[in-house]
Design a protein around this motif. Structure first.
Motif, PDB file in Angstrom:
ATOM      1  N   LEU A   8       0.832  -1.209   0.000  1.00 17.69           N
ATOM      2  CA  LEU A   8       0.000   0.000   0.000  1.00 17.69           C
ATOM      3  C   LEU A   8       0.862   1.252   0.000  1.00 17.69           C
ATOM      4  O   LEU A   8       0.584   2.216  -0.725  1.00 17.69           O
ATOM      5  CB  LEU A   8      -0.927  -0.023   1.219  1.00 17.69           C
ATOM      6  CG  LEU A   8      -1.868   1.179   1.378  1.00 17.69           C
ATOM      7  CD1 LEU A   8      -2.817   1.270   0.192  1.00 17.69           C
ATOM      8  CD2 LEU A   8      -2.652   1.070   2.686  1.00 17.69           C
ATOM      9  N   ILE A   9       1.923   1.248   0.809  1.00 20.62           N
ATOM     10  CA  ILE A   9       2.826   2.406   0.837  1.00 20.62           C
ATOM     11  C   ILE A   9       3.507   2.581  -0.515  1.00 20.62           C
ATOM     12  O   ILE A   9       3.592   3.703  -1.042  1.00 20.62           O
ATOM     13  CB  ILE A   9       3.875   2.231   1.954  1.00 20.62           C
ATOM     14  CG1 ILE A   9       3.199   2.287   3.325  1.00 20.62           C
ATOM     15  CG2 ILE A   9       4.954   3.301   1.845  1.00 20.62           C
ATOM     16  CD1 ILE A   9       4.148   2.085   4.479  1.00 20.62           C
ATOM     17  N   ALA A  10       3.965   1.478  -1.115  1.00 20.19           N
ATOM     18  CA  ALA A  10       4.636   1.559  -2.412  1.00 20.19           C
ATOM     19  C   ALA A  10       3.687   2.071  -3.490  1.00 20.19           C
ATOM     20  O   ALA A  10       4.069   2.901  -4.337  1.00 20.19           O
ATOM     21  CB  ALA A  10       5.196   0.192  -2.797  1.00 20.19           C
ATOM     22  N   TRP A  11       2.448   1.602  -3.462  1.00 17.80           N
ATOM     23  CA  TRP A  11       1.482   2.069  -4.461  1.00 17.80           C
ATOM     24  C   TRP A  11       1.190   3.550  -4.298  1.00 17.80           C
ATOM     25  O   TRP A  11       1.083   4.291  -5.287  1.00 17.80           O
ATOM     26  CB  TRP A  11       0.191   1.267  -4.339  1.00 17.80           C
ATOM     27  CG  TRP A  11      -0.858   1.729  -5.319  1.00 17.80           C
ATOM     28  CD1 TRP A  11      -0.978   1.386  -6.628  1.00 17.80           C
ATOM     29  CD2 TRP A  11      -1.917   2.647  -5.034  1.00 17.80           C
ATOM     30  NE1 TRP A  11      -2.048   2.032  -7.193  1.00 17.80           N
ATOM     31  CE2 TRP A  11      -2.648   2.812  -6.243  1.00 17.80           C
ATOM     32  CE3 TRP A  11      -2.328   3.345  -3.896  1.00 17.80           C
ATOM     33  CZ2 TRP A  11      -3.761   3.635  -6.322  1.00 17.80           C
ATOM     34  CZ3 TRP A  11      -3.426   4.169  -3.975  1.00 17.80           C
ATOM     35  CH2 TRP A  11      -4.137   4.311  -5.170  1.00 17.80           C
ATOM     36  N   TRP A  58       4.066   5.552  -5.678  1.00 16.86           N
ATOM     37  CA  TRP A  58       4.076   5.525  -7.146  1.00 16.86           C
ATOM     38  C   TRP A  58       2.947   6.371  -7.716  1.00 16.86           C
ATOM     39  O   TRP A  58       3.143   7.138  -8.666  1.00 16.86           O
ATOM     40  CB  TRP A  58       3.953   4.081  -7.623  1.00 16.86           C
ATOM     41  CG  TRP A  58       3.826   3.976  -9.121  1.00 16.86           C
ATOM     42  CD1 TRP A  58       4.830   4.027 -10.054  1.00 16.86           C
ATOM     43  CD2 TRP A  58       2.605   3.823  -9.859  1.00 16.86           C
ATOM     44  NE1 TRP A  58       4.313   3.923 -11.324  1.00 16.86           N
ATOM     45  CE2 TRP A  58       2.948   3.794 -11.237  1.00 16.86           C
ATOM     46  CE3 TRP A  58       1.267   3.711  -9.495  1.00 16.86           C
ATOM     47  CZ2 TRP A  58       1.986   3.653 -12.232  1.00 16.86           C
ATOM     48  CZ3 TRP A  58       0.314   3.573 -10.488  1.00 16.86           C
ATOM     49  CH2 TRP A  58       0.677   3.542 -11.840  1.00 16.86           C
ATOM     50  N   ASP A  59       1.740   6.252  -7.144  1.00 19.45           N
ATOM     51  CA  ASP A  59       0.583   6.979  -7.669  1.00 19.45           C
ATOM     52  C   ASP A  59       0.727   8.478  -7.463  1.00 19.45           C
ATOM     53  O   ASP A  59       0.220   9.272  -8.266  1.00 19.45           O
ATOM     54  CB  ASP A  59      -0.687   6.473  -6.990  1.00 19.45           C
ATOM     55  CG  ASP A  59      -1.952   7.023  -7.626  1.00 19.45           C
ATOM     56  OD1 ASP A  59      -2.179   6.743  -8.826  1.00 19.45           O
ATOM     57  OD2 ASP A  59      -2.703   7.742  -6.940  1.00 19.45           O
ATOM     58  N   PHE A  60       1.390   8.901  -6.392  1.00 20.76           N
ATOM     59  CA  PHE A  60       1.568  10.319  -6.102  1.00 20.76           C
ATOM     60  C   PHE A  60       2.827  10.897  -6.749  1.00 20.76           C
ATOM     61  O   PHE A  60       3.234  12.012  -6.446  1.00 20.76           O
ATOM     62  CB  PHE A  60       1.632  10.551  -4.588  1.00 20.76           C
ATOM     63  CG  PHE A  60       0.367  10.181  -3.877  1.00 20.76           C
ATOM     64  CD1 PHE A  60      -0.844  10.173  -4.540  1.00 20.76           C
ATOM     65  CD2 PHE A  60       0.390   9.825  -2.540  1.00 20.76           C
ATOM     66  CE1 PHE A  60      -2.017   9.822  -3.889  1.00 20.76           C
ATOM     67  CE2 PHE A  60      -0.774   9.465  -1.880  1.00 20.76           C
ATOM     68  CZ  PHE A  60      -1.978   9.466  -2.555  1.00 20.76           C
ATOM     69  N   ASN A  61       3.445  10.106  -7.614  1.00 21.26           N
ATOM     70  CA  ASN A  61       4.611  10.561  -8.376  1.00 21.26           C
ATOM     71  C   ASN A  61       5.740  10.986  -7.445  1.00 21.26           C
ATOM     72  O   ASN A  61       6.382  12.028  -7.636  1.00 21.26           O
ATOM     73  CB  ASN A  61       4.229  11.713  -9.313  1.00 21.26           C
ATOM     74  CG  ASN A  61       5.288  11.993 -10.360  1.00 21.26           C
ATOM     75  OD1 ASN A  61       6.094  11.118 -10.690  1.00 21.26           O
ATOM     76  ND2 ASN A  61       5.303  13.204 -10.884  1.00 21.26           N
ATOM     77  N   PHE A  62       5.987  10.161  -6.442  1.00 19.59           N
ATOM     78  CA  PHE A  62       7.082  10.442  -5.516  1.00 19.59           C
ATOM     79  C   PHE A  62       8.402  10.017  -6.150  1.00 19.59           C
ATOM     80  O   PHE A  62       8.523   8.926  -6.704  1.00 19.59           O
ATOM     81  CB  PHE A  62       6.874   9.664  -4.213  1.00 19.59           C
ATOM     82  CG  PHE A  62       8.005   9.774  -3.251  1.00 19.59           C
ATOM     83  CD1 PHE A  62       8.078  10.834  -2.362  1.00 19.59           C
ATOM     84  CD2 PHE A  62       9.024   8.833  -3.236  1.00 19.59           C
ATOM     85  CE1 PHE A  62       9.126  10.934  -1.467  1.00 19.59           C
ATOM     86  CE2 PHE A  62      10.074   8.930  -2.347  1.00 19.59           C
ATOM     87  CZ  PHE A  62      10.126   9.986  -1.462  1.00 19.59           C
ATOM     88  N   SER A  63       9.386  10.898  -6.062  1.00 18.38           N
ATOM     89  CA  SER A  63      10.714  10.568  -6.573  1.00 18.38           C
ATOM     90  C   SER A  63      11.747  11.432  -5.856  1.00 18.38           C
ATOM     91  O   SER A  63      11.443  12.568  -5.457  1.00 18.38           O
ATOM     92  CB  SER A  63      10.802  10.813  -8.084  1.00 18.38           C
ATOM     93  OG  SER A  63      10.664  12.186  -8.385  1.00 18.38           O
ATOM     94  N   PRO A  64      12.959  10.930  -5.665  1.00 17.54           N
ATOM     95  CA  PRO A  64      13.996  11.746  -5.015  1.00 17.54           C
ATOM     96  C   PRO A  64      14.265  13.050  -5.761  1.00 17.54           C
ATOM     97  O   PRO A  64      14.522  14.088  -5.143  1.00 17.54           O
ATOM     98  CB  PRO A  64      15.219  10.827  -5.033  1.00 17.54           C
ATOM     99  CG  PRO A  64      14.655   9.444  -5.088  1.00 17.54           C
ATOM    100  CD  PRO A  64      13.413   9.559  -5.920  1.00 17.54           C
ATOM    101  N   GLU A  65      14.193  13.024  -7.098  1.00 18.30           N
ATOM    102  CA  GLU A  65      14.439  14.246  -7.879  1.00 18.30           C
ATOM    103  C   GLU A  65      13.387  15.301  -7.570  1.00 18.30           C
ATOM    104  O   GLU A  65      13.710  16.492  -7.415  1.00 18.30           O
ATOM    105  CB  GLU A  65      14.437  13.913  -9.368  1.00 18.30           C
ATOM    106  CG  GLU A  65      14.681  15.139 -10.253  1.00 18.30           C
ATOM    107  CD  GLU A  65      14.591  14.789 -11.732  1.00 18.30           C
ATOM    108  OE1 GLU A  65      14.757  15.707 -12.552  1.00 18.30           O
ATOM    109  OE2 GLU A  65      14.355  13.605 -12.048  1.00 18.30           O
ATOM    110  N   ARG A  66      12.127  14.864  -7.496  1.00 17.76           N
ATOM    111  CA  ARG A  66      11.059  15.815  -7.206  1.00 17.76           C
ATOM    112  C   ARG A  66      11.211  16.410  -5.814  1.00 17.76           C
ATOM    113  O   ARG A  66      10.993  17.605  -5.605  1.00 17.76           O
ATOM    114  CB  ARG A  66       9.708  15.114  -7.342  1.00 17.76           C
ATOM    115  CG  ARG A  66       8.522  16.055  -7.215  1.00 17.76           C
ATOM    116  CD  ARG A  66       7.217  15.321  -7.386  1.00 17.76           C
ATOM    117  NE  ARG A  66       6.088  16.228  -7.302  1.00 17.76           N
ATOM    118  CZ  ARG A  66       4.821  15.837  -7.293  1.00 17.76           C
ATOM    119  NH1 ARG A  66       4.539  14.536  -7.374  1.00 17.76           N
ATOM    120  NH2 ARG A  66       3.858  16.710  -7.204  1.00 17.76           N
TER     121      ARG A  66
END
Length: 286
Positions: free
Chosen positions: A40-43, A46-54
């Motif tokens: 659930l945390i991983a989804w 991913w769905d919220f467009n989480f990324s280290p660059e952002r």
């Protein structure tokens, strides 16, 4: 019979490790719950467009915004200070009036939801579900509705806080009524008191400290909520803060934020002192 020691328990666990393990169904259930939780945390990430660059880019922008806030602005004219102080006063007034109105309306409604007061099942359940319906509406949503109905200004904020607090206070008050002791009530009844007198002298002295504590705590919370309501047009210091941010006057925004923090800190301190003194006196007289 020989008492088990830590050494003997450790030796038994070493000799028979499987005897101390959870059964297979329990282990499978635990593993499944952990997989579901991590998935659930991983989804969500991913769905919220989480990324280290952002995140890194956002932190850079946040740093630039923070740099605009320093040094904080200091108003030099009484007209400027009067506007800010008036906004703080409106926010404080909204929180106070909304909390008081909510508590006054919730006080009689709480008796309908307490099973030791109201013995009519369908009426008690209807009252409790009514509490839930009121609490389902967030204060911010209520403020937007009341702004459409009554226009911009503190009135919409007062009504939003009051309606929201009715559901919260009624639920907490009814639960406090249900958790009271029967002995004072039985004493009043044994002395020839009526049902109303048993509530007045046997139940209310027990719940008065709880009621006061809940009201004071929610007042502190509503002071903070009043700031958010001002941002959507309900007046108060939040409206001035939103205006300064929209105009990119970040130094003034930081000064307003600092004043809000100072106001909340003072309210929390005064509320704690009032709670300690009044609740202590109520408990001694109960």
């Amino acid at each position: 019979m020989t008492q088990p020691t830590d050494a003997r328990i450790a030796a038994a666990m070493t000799a028979h490790p499987r005897a101390f393990r959870d059964p297979a169904p329990v282990r499978i259930r635990k593993i499944a719950l952990w997989v579901l939780f991590i998935g659930l945390i991983a989804w969500c990430l991913w769905d919220f467009n989480f990324s280290p660059e952002r995140i890194w880019t956002g932190l850079g922008r946040l740093g630039r915004v923070a740099s605009f806030m320093f040094p904080p602005h200091i108003w030099t004219t009484w007209e400027d200070w009067a506007e800010i102080l008036n906004g703080l006063g409106e926010t404080l007034s909204m929180a106070f009036l909304g909390t008081v109105l909510g508590a006054v309306v919730a006080f009689p409604l709480a008796f309908l939801g307490a099973k030791n007061i109201n013995r009519i099942f369908w009426l008690r359940m209807s009252a409790r579900r009514g509490y839930d319906v009121i609490r389902a509406f967030e204060t911010l949503i209520l403020a937007l509705i009341f702004i459409r109905a009554f226009g911009l200004g503190p009135l919409a904020g007062i009504l939003a806080i009051a309606v929201s607090e009715i559901g919260t206070f009624a639920k907490l008050f009814s639960e406090a009524l249900e958790n009271t002791s029967r002995r004072p009530v039985e004493g009043v009844v044994a002395s020839g008191g009526s049902r109303l007198q048993s509530i007045r002298y046997g139940i209310l002295p027990q719940v008065a400290p709880v009621y006061l504590s809940v009201i004071l705590y929610n007042f502190e919370s509503n002071v903070r909520s009043g700031t958010i309501l001002g941002i959507v047009g309900a007046g108060g210091i939040g409206f001035l803060l939103s205006d300064r941010i929209s105009a990119y006057r970040w130094d003034e925004a930081w000064s307003i934020i600092f004043l809000i923090i100072a106001m909340v800190y003072l309210i929390d301190g005064l509320s704690a002192r009032v709670r300690t003194r009044l609740i202590g006196s109520l408990e001694r007289t109960a």
